[in-house]
Design an enzyme around this catalytic site. Structure first.
Site, PDB file in Angstrom:
ATOM      1  N   LYS A 158       0.707  -1.290   0.017  1.00  0.00           N
ATOM      2  CA  LYS A 158       0.014   0.107   0.160  1.00  0.00           C
ATOM      3  C   LYS A 158       1.004   1.295  -0.075  1.00  0.00           C
ATOM      4  O   LYS A 158       0.522   2.297  -0.759  1.00  0.00           O
ATOM      5  CB  LYS A 158      -0.973   0.039   1.115  1.00  0.00           C
ATOM      6  CG  LYS A 158      -1.860  -1.000   1.016  1.00  0.00           C
ATOM      7  CD  LYS A 158      -3.014  -0.985   2.007  1.00  0.00           C
ATOM      8  CE  LYS A 158      -4.180  -2.248   1.627  1.00  0.00           C
ATOM      9  NZ  LYS A 158      -5.337  -2.230   2.769  1.00  0.00           N
ATOM     10  N   LYS A 159       2.014   1.344   0.740  1.00  0.00           N
ATOM     11  CA  LYS A 159       2.751   2.264   0.586  1.00  0.00           C
ATOM     12  C   LYS A 159       3.702   2.521  -0.797  1.00  0.00           C
ATOM     13  O   LYS A 159       3.535   3.558  -1.289  1.00  0.00           O
ATOM     14  CB  LYS A 159       4.026   2.373   1.685  1.00  0.00           C
ATOM     15  CG  LYS A 159       3.682   2.527   3.112  1.00  0.00           C
ATOM     16  CD  LYS A 159       4.826   2.368   3.964  1.00  0.00           C
ATOM     17  CE  LYS A 159       4.610   2.495   5.508  1.00  0.00           C
ATOM     18  NZ  LYS A 159       5.600   2.623   6.189  1.00  0.00           N
TER      19      LYS A 159
ATOM     20  N   ASP B 296       9.532   6.052   7.329  1.00  0.00           N
ATOM     21  CA  ASP B 296       9.221   5.298   8.695  1.00  0.00           C
ATOM     22  C   ASP B 296       8.276   6.207   9.292  1.00  0.00           C
ATOM     23  O   ASP B 296       8.116   7.451   9.198  1.00  0.00           O
ATOM     24  CB  ASP B 296      10.605   5.361   9.588  1.00  0.00           C
ATOM     25  CG  ASP B 296      10.023   3.987  10.438  1.00  0.00           C
ATOM     26  OD1 ASP B 296       9.427   3.210   9.944  1.00  0.00           O
ATOM     27  OD2 ASP B 296      10.266   4.219  11.548  1.00  0.00           O
TER      28      ASP B 296
ATOM     29  N   PHE C 205      -4.915   1.523   5.896  1.00  0.00           N
ATOM     30  CA  PHE C 205      -4.332   0.342   6.573  1.00  0.00           C
ATOM     31  C   PHE C 205      -3.670   0.521   7.725  1.00  0.00           C
ATOM     32  O   PHE C 205      -3.785   1.808   8.149  1.00  0.00           O
ATOM     33  CB  PHE C 205      -3.146  -0.183   5.411  1.00  0.00           C
ATOM     34  CG  PHE C 205      -2.072   0.663   5.079  1.00  0.00           C
ATOM     35  CD1 PHE C 205      -0.786   0.838   5.971  1.00  0.00           C
ATOM     36  CD2 PHE C 205      -2.169   1.645   3.989  1.00  0.00           C
ATOM     37  CE1 PHE C 205       0.274   1.771   5.533  1.00  0.00           C
ATOM     38  CE2 PHE C 205      -1.572   2.611   3.878  1.00  0.00           C
ATOM     39  CZ  PHE C 205      -0.070   2.589   4.667  1.00  0.00           C
ATOM     40  N   GLY C 206      -3.380  -0.096   8.482  1.00  0.00           N
ATOM     41  CA  GLY C 206      -2.654  -0.096   9.866  1.00  0.00           C
ATOM     42  C   GLY C 206      -3.976   0.310  10.834  1.00  0.00           C
ATOM     43  O   GLY C 206      -5.021  -0.363  10.758  1.00  0.00           O
ATOM     44  N   TYR C 207      -3.563   1.506  11.435  1.00  0.00           N
ATOM     45  CA  TYR C 207      -4.591   2.012  12.432  1.00  0.00           C
ATOM     46  C   TYR C 207      -5.636   2.860  11.677  1.00  0.00           C
ATOM     47  O   TYR C 207      -6.372   3.461  12.682  1.00  0.00           O
ATOM     48  CB  TYR C 207      -3.854   2.511  13.480  1.00  0.00           C
ATOM     49  CG  TYR C 207      -2.788   1.760  14.252  1.00  0.00           C
ATOM     50  CD1 TYR C 207      -3.267   0.864  15.136  1.00  0.00           C
ATOM     51  CD2 TYR C 207      -1.512   1.879  13.871  1.00  0.00           C
ATOM     52  CE1 TYR C 207      -2.134   0.090  15.894  1.00  0.00           C
ATOM     53  CE2 TYR C 207      -0.454   0.894  14.293  1.00  0.00           C
ATOM     54  CZ  TYR C 207      -0.913  -0.062  15.450  1.00  0.00           C
ATOM     55  OH  TYR C 207       0.041  -0.513  16.041  1.00  0.00           O
ATOM     56  N   ASP C 208      -5.742   2.830  10.528  1.00  0.00           N
ATOM     57  CA  ASP C 208      -6.698   3.855   9.782  1.00  0.00           C
ATOM     58  C   ASP C 208      -8.176   3.930  10.147  1.00  0.00           C
ATOM     59  O   ASP C 208      -8.693   4.846  10.501  1.00  0.00           O
ATOM     60  CB  ASP C 208      -6.532   3.770   8.186  1.00  0.00           C
ATOM     61  CG  ASP C 208      -5.287   4.435   7.797  1.00  0.00           C
ATOM     62  OD1 ASP C 208      -4.359   5.059   8.454  1.00  0.00           O
ATOM     63  OD2 ASP C 208      -4.974   4.365   6.507  1.00  0.00           O
TER      64      ASP C 208
ATOM     65  N   LYS D  40      -7.482  11.714   1.801  1.00  0.00           N
ATOM     66  CA  LYS D  40      -6.525  11.136   2.659  1.00  0.00           C
ATOM     67  C   LYS D  40      -5.031  11.583   2.101  1.00  0.00           C
ATOM     68  O   LYS D  40      -4.216  12.092   2.982  1.00  0.00           O
ATOM     69  CB  LYS D  40      -6.452   9.608   2.955  1.00  0.00           C
ATOM     70  CG  LYS D  40      -5.183   9.117   3.835  1.00  0.00           C
ATOM     71  CD  LYS D  40      -5.208   7.661   3.762  1.00  0.00           C
ATOM     72  CE  LYS D  40      -4.130   7.080   4.823  1.00  0.00           C
ATOM     73  NZ  LYS D  40      -3.733   5.806   4.708  1.00  0.00           N
TER      74      LYS D  40
ATOM     75  N   HIS E 289      -0.384  12.304   7.383  1.00  0.00           N
ATOM     76  CA  HIS E 289       0.954  12.461   7.724  1.00  0.00           C
ATOM     77  C   HIS E 289       2.043  12.369   6.598  1.00  0.00           C
ATOM     78  O   HIS E 289       3.191  12.930   6.725  1.00  0.00           O
ATOM     79  CB  HIS E 289       1.373  11.606   8.923  1.00  0.00           C
ATOM     80  CG  HIS E 289       1.410  10.189   8.766  1.00  0.00           C
ATOM     81  ND1 HIS E 289      -0.017   9.745   8.376  1.00  0.00           N
ATOM     82  CD2 HIS E 289       2.151   9.087   8.667  1.00  0.00           C
ATOM     83  CE1 HIS E 289      -0.023   8.417   8.264  1.00  0.00           C
ATOM     84  NE2 HIS E 289       1.301   7.988   8.541  1.00  0.00           N
TER      85      HIS E 289
END
Length: 207
Positions: A15-16, A73, A157-160, A180, A185
């Site tokens: 996704k990144k 990161d 993804f992640g904590y989204d 988004k 960030h």
């Protein structure tokens, strides 16, 4: 077409690897994931800060391939958890962590925390290394929000799904990728990086 050098993204995160090239494409900077190259070892992310990990990823990848490289990161810092999970965001629930397990641990750790004390920030640090391993640019930016008690939305993804943007009343999981791309960030860090990167590449071409 631009004659800017190809730059390698030191990440195998799918996704990144989709999101970051899209941020750079309008500026005629072509990015390829390190996953597209053979025999590139994984970088051990043992830095104590996002900046240290981003720089290490960029430097080691650049040296191995003798190419320009971007190291990124990012992670979540929760106020009530003294900044955790921080640099351990991707492996918050253990070495073989999944998004689901990480989110379950986050929810459990915040069980007794009221809404007004669930403030949090996503942080992104980006480093650019030249082919010799010298870090030529490094920037950091963040996005503030609040952790919800329940998952909302399936985007990101992640904590989204748990990261609420108060101004919108929606989580990153509910917001469209286009929105988004302007608020996150990562988008904010790259908005800071891109003018410097374009300037650096122009200087390299003219030197």
């Amino acid at each position: 077409m631009s004659e800017f050098p190809l730059i390698v993204l030191a990440s195998r995160n799918q996704k990144k690897s989709a999101e970051i090239p899209q941020l750079l494409a309008p500026h005629e900077i072509v990015v390829r994931s390190v996953a597209e190259f053979d025999d590139v070892p994984d970088v051990v992310e043992d830095g104590e800060t996002f900046a240290a990990n981003a720089a290490k990823k960029a430097r080691e990848t650049a040296i191995h391939l003798s190419m320009w490289a971007i190291g990124e990161d990012s992670g979540l810092q929760v106020d009530a958890l003294d900044g955790a999970p921080g640099v351990y965001s991707a492996r918050y629930s253990g070495e073989n962590a999944t998004d689901e397990a990480n989110n379950a641990k986050l929810v459990a750790d915040l069980t007794d925390i009221p809404d007004e004390k669930r403030g949090a920030g996503y942080v992104c640090n980006v480093a650019v290394s030249d082919p010799h391993g010298d870090i030529r640019l490094q920037v950091e930016n963040s996005c503030r929000g609040r952790i919800t008690t329940n998952a909302r939305g399936s985007n990101g993804f992640g904590y989204d799904p748990y990261f609420l943007i108060p101004e919108y009343g929606r989580t990153f999981g509910e917001l469209s990728p286009i929105v988004k791309r302007h608020l996150s960030h990562r988008a904010r860090a790259f908005a800071r990086l891109i003018p410097q990167l374009v300037r650096l590449f122009n200087q390299e071409q003219n030197s």
